[in-house]
Design a protein around this motif. Structure first.
Motif, PDB file in Angstrom:
ATOM      1  N   GLY A 181      42.369  46.840  50.923  1.00  0.00           N
ATOM      2  CA  GLY A 181      41.996  45.829  49.939  1.00  0.00           C
ATOM      3  C   GLY A 181      40.512  45.878  49.621  1.00  0.00           C
ATOM      4  O   GLY A 181      39.708  46.333  50.441  1.00  0.00           O
ATOM      5  N   VAL A 182      40.158  45.411  48.429  1.00  0.00           N
ATOM      6  CA  VAL A 182      38.748  45.397  48.022  1.00  0.00           C
ATOM      7  C   VAL A 182      38.318  43.956  47.781  1.00  0.00           C
ATOM      8  O   VAL A 182      38.901  43.250  46.943  1.00  0.00           O
ATOM      9  N   ARG A 183      37.328  43.524  48.536  1.00  0.00           N
ATOM     10  CA  ARG A 183      36.797  42.170  48.344  1.00  0.00           C
ATOM     11  C   ARG A 183      35.793  42.155  47.205  1.00  0.00           C
ATOM     12  O   ARG A 183      35.135  43.156  46.930  1.00  0.00           O
ATOM     13  N   LYS A 184      35.643  40.982  46.595  1.00  0.00           N
ATOM     14  CA  LYS A 184      34.715  40.878  45.463  1.00  0.00           C
ATOM     15  C   LYS A 184      33.284  41.162  45.880  1.00  0.00           C
ATOM     16  O   LYS A 184      32.525  41.790  45.145  1.00  0.00           O
ATOM     17  N   ASN A 185      32.934  40.719  47.098  1.00  0.00           N
ATOM     18  CA  ASN A 185      31.527  40.886  47.491  1.00  0.00           C
ATOM     19  C   ASN A 185      31.174  42.316  47.901  1.00  0.00           C
ATOM     20  O   ASN A 185      30.045  42.588  48.290  1.00  0.00           O
ATOM     21  N   GLU A 186      32.126  43.216  47.799  1.00  0.00           N
ATOM     22  CA  GLU A 186      31.817  44.620  48.126  1.00  0.00           C
ATOM     23  C   GLU A 186      31.149  45.343  46.965  1.00  0.00           C
ATOM     24  O   GLU A 186      30.552  46.384  47.147  1.00  0.00           O
ATOM     25  N   ILE A 187      31.345  44.806  45.774  1.00  0.00           N
ATOM     26  CA  ILE A 187      30.849  45.510  44.588  1.00  0.00           C
ATOM     27  C   ILE A 187      29.807  44.642  43.891  1.00  0.00           C
ATOM     28  O   ILE A 187      29.985  43.428  43.782  1.00  0.00           O
ATOM     29  N   ASP A 188      28.787  45.265  43.415  1.00  0.00           N
ATOM     30  CA  ASP A 188      27.757  44.550  42.679  1.00  0.00           C
ATOM     31  C   ASP A 188      28.198  44.450  41.222  1.00  0.00           C
ATOM     32  O   ASP A 188      27.806  45.253  40.375  1.00  0.00           O
ATOM     33  N   PHE A 189      29.060  43.500  40.955  1.00  0.00           N
ATOM     34  CA  PHE A 189      29.633  43.391  39.610  1.00  0.00           C
ATOM     35  C   PHE A 189      30.030  41.938  39.387  1.00  0.00           C
ATOM     36  O   PHE A 189      30.607  41.293  40.276  1.00  0.00           O
ATOM     37  N   HIS A 190      29.745  41.396  38.219  1.00  0.00           N
ATOM     38  CA  HIS A 190      30.091  39.994  37.940  1.00  0.00           C
ATOM     39  C   HIS A 190      30.878  39.919  36.648  1.00  0.00           C
ATOM     40  O   HIS A 190      30.301  40.027  35.567  1.00  0.00           O
ATOM     41  N   PRO A 191      32.188  39.746  36.774  1.00  0.00           N
ATOM     42  CA  PRO A 191      33.019  39.761  35.567  1.00  0.00           C
ATOM     43  C   PRO A 191      32.707  38.566  34.661  1.00  0.00           C
ATOM     44  O   PRO A 191      32.352  37.494  35.145  1.00  0.00           O
ATOM     45  N   SER A 192      32.866  38.773  33.358  1.00  0.00           N
ATOM     46  CA  SER A 192      32.524  37.688  32.430  1.00  0.00           C
ATOM     47  C   SER A 192      33.729  37.270  31.591  1.00  0.00           C
ATOM     48  O   SER A 192      33.586  36.558  30.616  1.00  0.00           O
ATOM     49  N   ASP A 193      34.922  37.730  32.004  1.00  0.00           N
ATOM     50  CA  ASP A 193      36.106  37.385  31.206  1.00  0.00           C
ATOM     51  C   ASP A 193      36.630  35.997  31.581  1.00  0.00           C
ATOM     52  O   ASP A 193      36.260  35.431  32.613  1.00  0.00           O
ATOM     53  N   LEU A 194      37.517  35.469  30.761  1.00  0.00           N
ATOM     54  CA  LEU A 194      38.018  34.112  30.975  1.00  0.00           C
ATOM     55  C   LEU A 194      38.870  33.991  32.236  1.00  0.00           C
ATOM     56  O   LEU A 194      38.788  32.995  32.958  1.00  0.00           O
ATOM     57  N   VAL A 195      39.688  34.992  32.521  1.00  0.00           N
ATOM     58  CA  VAL A 195      40.541  34.931  33.715  1.00  0.00           C
ATOM     59  C   VAL A 195      39.665  34.768  34.952  1.00  0.00           C
ATOM     60  O   VAL A 195      39.888  33.893  35.790  1.00  0.00           O
ATOM     61  N   SER A 196      38.651  35.598  35.056  1.00  0.00           N
ATOM     62  CA  SER A 196      37.768  35.537  36.229  1.00  0.00           C
ATOM     63  C   SER A 196      37.029  34.213  36.296  1.00  0.00           C
ATOM     64  O   SER A 196      36.843  33.647  37.378  1.00  0.00           O
ATOM     65  N   ALA A 197      36.604  33.730  35.139  1.00  0.00           N
ATOM     66  CA  ALA A 197      35.818  32.498  35.137  1.00  0.00           C
ATOM     67  C   ALA A 197      36.703  31.273  35.384  1.00  0.00           C
ATOM     68  O   ALA A 197      36.351  30.391  36.166  1.00  0.00           O
ATOM     69  N   ALA A 198      37.854  31.240  34.731  1.00  0.00           N
ATOM     70  CA  ALA A 198      38.642  30.002  34.737  1.00  0.00           C
ATOM     71  C   ALA A 198      39.741  29.973  35.783  1.00  0.00           C
ATOM     72  O   ALA A 198      40.221  28.915  36.157  1.00  0.00           O
ATOM     73  N   GLU A 199      40.197  31.128  36.247  1.00  0.00           N
ATOM     74  CA  GLU A 199      41.374  31.126  37.124  1.00  0.00           C
ATOM     75  C   GLU A 199      41.144  31.719  38.510  1.00  0.00           C
ATOM     76  O   GLU A 199      41.700  31.246  39.487  1.00  0.00           O
ATOM     77  N   THR A 200      40.387  32.771  38.596  1.00  0.00           N
ATOM     78  CA  THR A 200      40.343  33.482  39.875  1.00  0.00           C
ATOM     79  C   THR A 200      38.953  33.495  40.511  1.00  0.00           C
ATOM     80  O   THR A 200      38.685  34.267  41.415  1.00  0.00           O
ATOM     81  N   GLU A 201      38.081  32.606  40.031  1.00  0.00           N
ATOM     82  CA  GLU A 201      36.694  32.657  40.510  1.00  0.00           C
ATOM     83  C   GLU A 201      36.579  32.574  42.030  1.00  0.00           C
ATOM     84  O   GLU A 201      35.808  33.296  42.650  1.00  0.00           O
ATOM     85  N   ASP A 202      37.368  31.683  42.641  1.00  0.00           N
ATOM     86  CA  ASP A 202      37.248  31.485  44.091  1.00  0.00           C
ATOM     87  C   ASP A 202      38.065  32.456  44.921  1.00  0.00           C
ATOM     88  O   ASP A 202      38.006  32.441  46.144  1.00  0.00           O
ATOM     89  N   TYR A 203      38.875  33.256  44.267  1.00  0.00           N
ATOM     90  CA  TYR A 203      39.734  34.171  45.019  1.00  0.00           C
ATOM     91  C   TYR A 203      38.888  35.332  45.533  1.00  0.00           C
ATOM     92  O   TYR A 203      38.150  35.959  44.779  1.00  0.00           O
ATOM     93  N   PRO A 204      38.929  35.649  46.833  1.00  0.00           N
ATOM     94  CA  PRO A 204      37.969  36.605  47.390  1.00  0.00           C
ATOM     95  C   PRO A 204      38.243  38.106  47.119  1.00  0.00           C
ATOM     96  O   PRO A 204      37.396  38.931  47.398  1.00  0.00           O
ATOM     97  N   PHE A 205      39.404  38.433  46.596  1.00  0.00           N
ATOM     98  CA  PHE A 205      39.746  39.859  46.455  1.00  0.00           C
ATOM     99  C   PHE A 205      39.878  40.323  45.013  1.00  0.00           C
ATOM    100  O   PHE A 205      40.396  39.595  44.167  1.00  0.00           O
TER     101      PHE A 205
END
Ligand SMILES: NC(=[NH2+])NCCC[C@H](N)C(=O)O
Length: 411
Positions: free
Chosen positions: A126-150
């Motif tokens: 699995g790949v955790r969000k904090n492994e990559i230096d990347f900040h998504p700007s789409d609506l799904v990431s902002a509104a639905e999955t922001e707190d999900y760690p993977f």
């Protein structure tokens, strides 16, 4: 040419088996994710690995060649070159919810920086969000999955190599699995069959591939002999898929009979092999909890027929009588998990007391924790090789689930 797959029974002397050593994926999740990932607890990884190594060692000590999914996958990628690597990665990302877009690109760049082996291990873990230096700007990431760690979920069930595929005769079924938590798993098996030098271009028949909507898992697929299969109608395998694979087998192989066995649809008994396994020519383990009043259970003996579905069915409810008929035997010994004591039976079935791996007629590998069932197997004349099992059992699978036989000696 001898086929790299040869598996005409549940009990013939086991020669080659596919395993997966538990890796980071079995501890890379939170309690909240457990139900969705089909786990009941968080295993202690170093001990799970120790137990798995003990299991593998037991098999090797008994003359079994052990192949590892993680290694075969990387070797397939090595053989397939950059084109395959790209194609595999694209498909894995698409099936993980990223067919395109900025997150897809960031994940691809990250995984592409690794060696084949490291990439495989990373995808499995699995790949955790904090492994990559990347900040998504789409609506799904902002509104639905922001707190999900993977970004990519771990695949903790991979060590249950029984389920994503099943070797039948000189062919294989590569399975469309039921729950999203496991659906990506069979991508590894598909790649190995198509590209690993040991398997590719060797005339392996794929009885049913993973490109289906109906679901089937290897824990439900039992190869009773060289022309009869038993398949569970279960939480994980639908009647539709059983008809489908039956038609394929009847048309393309020497298999002429599929015994469909209906079992309760729940997590403790997700597959037929959690309640019923074959341990000798005429002996089976069976969890008494699947048998209704008078020991009855719904079974359908399926053979080729002229009906619209190309199949004909015979419905019967006496398991013993049905097994005697399809296997052409005078008698059958059904050994009840837990000795038939309802409390012990349920306790030991929960920890895979019925889930034996037979490595030769009358020789089985079982978890040591199921001591009542193990003792009973011995009383019925079986040789029982016990393996340590505190952590592995937390994933709800036993020795049969943790092994995918590729080659067995004929009986
Ligand atoms: N063949 C088996 N019984 N496999 C057991 C698989 C267990 C796994 N946690 C799942 O729910 O899918």
């Amino acid at each position: 040419m001898t086929s790299p797959i040869h598996n005409y029974s549940e009990i013939g002397k086991l020669k080659t088996v596919l395993l997966k050593r538990p890796g980071r994926e079995v501890e890379n999740f939170t309690p909240e994710m457990m139900p969705r990932l089909l786990f009941d607890d968080i295993p202690y990884l170093p001990m799970a690995q120790k137990e798995h190594d003990y299991f593998a060692e037991t098999l090797r000590d008994n003359g079994v060649e052990t192949l590892y999914l993680e290694k075969l996958s990387a070797e397939a990628l090595d053989a397939g070159g950059s084109e395959l690597r790209d194609q595999f990665l694209e498909q894995m990302l698409a099936e993980s919810g990223y067919p395109y877009g900025a997150t897809h690109d960031a994940l691809k760049e990250y995984l592409d920086s690794m060696s084949n082996q490291d990439m495989i291990i990373k995808i499995m873990a699995g790949v955790r969000k904090n492994e990559i230096d990347f900040h998504p700007s789409d609506l799904v990431s902002a509104a639905e999955t922001e707190d999900y760690p993977f970004y990519l979920d771990p695949m903790p069930n991979l060590y249950f190599t029984r389920d994503p595929s099943a070797c039948i005769g000189e062919g294989i079924s590569i399975n469309h699995m039921t729950f999203p938590a496991r659906q990506r798993e069979s991508l590894f098996n598909e790649m190995i069959i198509n590209y690993h030098p040991r398997f590719a271009n060797k005339g392996i028949h794929v009885w049913r591939d993973r490109n289906h909507n109906t679901r089937i898992e290897g824990g439900d697929e039992l190869v009773l002999n060289d022309h009869v299969m038993a398949i569970g109608v279960s939480e994980r395998t639908s009647a539709h898929a059983i008809q489908d694979i039956a038609r394929s087998l009847f048309k393309n192989s020497q298999y002429d009979t599929v015994l469909a066995v209906s079992i309760p649809h729940n997590h403790a008994m997700m597959h037929l092999d959690t309640v019923f396994t074959m341990v000798n020519y005429d002996q089976f383990t069976v969890h008494p909890g699947i048998l209704g009043e008078g020991g009855k259970i719904d079974t359908w003996t399926i053979t080729a027929g002229k009906g619209e579905s190309g199949l004909q069915l015979q419905h019967r409810t006496d398991l013993k009588a049905v097994l005697k008929d399809v296997l052409n035997l005078d008698d059958i010994d059904l050994i009840p998990t837990g000795g038939g004591d309802p409390i012990i039976a349920d306790r030991e079935q929960w920890n895979d007391g019925s889930n034996t791996l037979t490595i030769a007629p009358g020789v089985v590998v079982t978890y040591n924790r199921n001591y009542v069932s193990n003792e009973l197997l011995r009383k019925h004349g079986l040789k029982v090789l016990e393996v340590i099992s505190s952590e592995l059992s937390r994933g709800r699978g036993g020795p049969r689930c943790m092994s995918c036989p590729i080659v067995r000696e004929d009986l």
